[in-house]
Design an enzyme around this catalytic site. Structure first.
Site, PDB file in Angstrom:
ATOM      1  N   PHE A  43      68.014  19.761 119.152  1.00 27.99           N
ATOM      2  CA  PHE A  43      68.370  18.471 119.740  1.00 27.99           C
ATOM      3  C   PHE A  43      67.080  17.695 119.968  1.00 27.99           C
ATOM      4  O   PHE A  43      66.278  18.030 120.829  1.00 27.99           O
ATOM      5  CB  PHE A  43      69.122  18.611 121.063  1.00 27.99           C
ATOM      6  CG  PHE A  43      69.531  17.269 121.613  1.00 27.99           C
ATOM      7  CD1 PHE A  43      70.672  16.648 121.154  1.00 27.99           C
ATOM      8  CD2 PHE A  43      68.740  16.621 122.543  1.00 27.99           C
ATOM      9  CE1 PHE A  43      71.037  15.384 121.618  1.00 27.99           C
ATOM     10  CE2 PHE A  43      69.091  15.361 123.020  1.00 27.99           C
ATOM     11  CZ  PHE A  43      70.245  14.743 122.563  1.00 27.99           C
ATOM     12  N   ASP A 101      58.262  19.659 120.100  1.00 26.43           N
ATOM     13  CA  ASP A 101      59.051  18.743 120.930  1.00 26.43           C
ATOM     14  C   ASP A 101      59.146  19.354 122.324  1.00 26.43           C
ATOM     15  O   ASP A 101      59.977  20.222 122.582  1.00 26.43           O
ATOM     16  CB  ASP A 101      60.428  18.534 120.313  1.00 26.43           C
ATOM     17  CG  ASP A 101      61.312  17.603 121.137  1.00 26.43           C
ATOM     18  OD1 ASP A 101      60.983  17.343 122.313  1.00 26.43           O
ATOM     19  OD2 ASP A 101      62.343  17.149 120.613  1.00 26.43           O
ATOM     20  N   LYS A 143      60.706  12.273 129.105  1.00 24.83           N
ATOM     21  CA  LYS A 143      61.438  12.642 130.319  1.00 24.83           C
ATOM     22  C   LYS A 143      60.555  12.687 131.558  1.00 24.83           C
ATOM     23  O   LYS A 143      60.322  11.681 132.194  1.00 24.83           O
ATOM     24  CB  LYS A 143      62.207  13.932 130.096  1.00 24.83           C
ATOM     25  CG  LYS A 143      63.335  13.780 129.063  1.00 24.83           C
ATOM     26  CD  LYS A 143      64.325  14.893 129.128  1.00 24.83           C
ATOM     27  CE  LYS A 143      65.385  14.795 128.011  1.00 24.83           C
ATOM     28  NZ  LYS A 143      66.218  13.597 128.111  1.00 24.83           N
TER      29      LYS A 143
END
Length: 415
Positions: A153, A238, A267
């Site tokens: 994801f 990531d 984030k």
């Protein structure tokens, strides 16, 4: 730790029901949120519009690593709000340079390419890898490929869903972008076999978050690093969810002693206040980006840079990494005790856990609804799995209380 508030589905006529109905009417249905309407937050706690309190054990998918309204982060934002919020990159601002310098130093890299959202940062990393492949590796034009992992994801843009194995994210959005090869996650032999002369990068999550906090087998990340070094391929990590203290180290790769060529961050970099993301790498990689080849109006804006810089300052002491390590051990001990008592498997690293429930007992969504009734916010994924990612500021007694609620849900309400 106890709470005296009553929790549950918003009742007719409540403030929460009003806001839920309004959102359902006026908002596209790209999410299926739990029926709670939050109005304020402090630390690990949030309060809904009807005054009920909840322990936030999702923390914005790690965007709130430092909790709600962290005083140093809100102070940085408030101070900058009164000065300057946006210049565009057509001009310099006095907050961008210090932020990028100190973030690069934190990562042991040279340069930072600032963006806004995580998906933007992933898209940026893909562009950088392709350009690097053509200019530095000598890949023939338009032949560059990137190896990714099943179950990944990385976001939901058209390019990213092109290499997603999640049918919900992918179906109905073709035609898809070429140039990606997907291999099983955790299988270094399959990854090595997929590399050829056109491979420019391997893009991986060191721990797969959306898939249920999947931790690769020991030695996997080092094997990926070795393959990339040997084959002259960029290793792109990531770390949007796993990085910035979540797993007990500054980056999840640190636990394996692995340094990728490129970090993709987001984030928590925005402190839960503003969207901030970045691609962080060496000169030989990011120097392929030149004026006009990539950009963002809001990327690197003064407000984002001020907050991001404050986040970097919080991480420099190592305090939050140490908290995630110590409390993570406490969390793992409690969760392991649930195996065979409603849970069939537990995976965790630091303050990040995936719990597979017995599907005959309840779904992950049902478990999260029952936790909601008890004042705990969590999130399900893939049917019978729930994820826990409380803020790194959570206290030990709060963590224990959360585990008590989960235990009760599985051993009392589920039977």
């Amino acid at each position: 730790m106890t709470t005296t508030d009553t929790h549950g589905t918003p009742h007719s006529g409540s403030a929460a029901q009003h806001h839920v109905s309004l959102a359902e009417t006026a908002t596209a249905h790209n999410y299926q949120p739990l029926p709670v309407v939050l109005a304020s937050g402090e630390g690990a706690w949030v309060t809904d519009v009807d005054g009920r309190r909840y322990l936030d054990c999702l923390a914005g998918y790690s965007a709130l690593n430092f909790g709600h309204a962290h005083p140093r982060l809100t102070a940085a934002a408030q101070e900058q709000l009164s000065r300057l919020t946006l210049t565009s990159r057509a001009f310099h601002n006095d907050r961008l340079g210090p932020f990028c310098r100190d973030l690069a130093e934190l990562a042991g890299m040279d340069l930072v390419l600032p963006m806004n959202t995580g998906a933007e940062a992933v898209e940026t990393a893909i562009k950088v890898a392709r350009k690097w492949g053509y200019e530095r590796k000598g890949v023939a034009p338009d032949r560059a490929t990137v190896i990714v992992a099943d179950g990944n994801f990385h976001g939901r843009t058209t390019t990213i869903v092109s290499f997603s194995s999640d049918p919900v994210a992918r179906d109905g959005f073709g035609p898809f972008t070429p140039g990606f090869r997907s291999v099983p996650y955790g299988d270094s032999a399959a990854l090595e076999a997929a590399v050829d002369e056109n491979t420019v990068a391997v893009l991986l999550e060191p721990i797969q978050g959306e898939a249920g906090v999947l931790i690769p087998p020991p030695g996997y990340l080092q094997a990926v690093r070795d393959v990339c070094t040997r084959e002259n391929v960029l290793f792109i990590a990531d770390e949007i969810q796993s990085g910035l203290g979540r797993t007990g180290t500054t980056f999840a790769c640190d636990a394996d002693g692995v340094i990728p060529d490129v970090y993709v961050l987001g984030k928590a970099l925005g402190g839960g206040i503003v969207p901030v993301s970045a691609v962080v790498s060496r000169h030989d990689v990011l120097d392929v980006i030149r004026p006009g080849s990539h950009g963002s109006t809001f990327g690197g804006n003064p407000l984002a840079a001020a907050v991001g810089h404050a986040v970097v300052e919080l991480l420099r002491s190592g305090e939050y990494q140490a908290r995630a390590t110590a409390l993570g051990e406490r969390l793992r001990g409690r969760l392991d005790g649930l195996i065979g008592r409603g849970a069939v498997a537990v995976r965790s690293r630091g303050l990040w856990a995936g719990i597979d429930l017995d599907p005959a007992l309840m779904t992950g969504r049902e478990a999260c609804m029952r936790l909601l009734d008890r004042g705990v916010l969590a999130k399900d994924t893939h049917g019978s799995t729930i994820r826990l990612a409380p803020p790194l500021t959570i206290e030990a007694d709060q963590l224990d209380w959360m585990c008590d609620q989960l235990s009760d849900v599985l051993t009392q309400e589920g039977n």
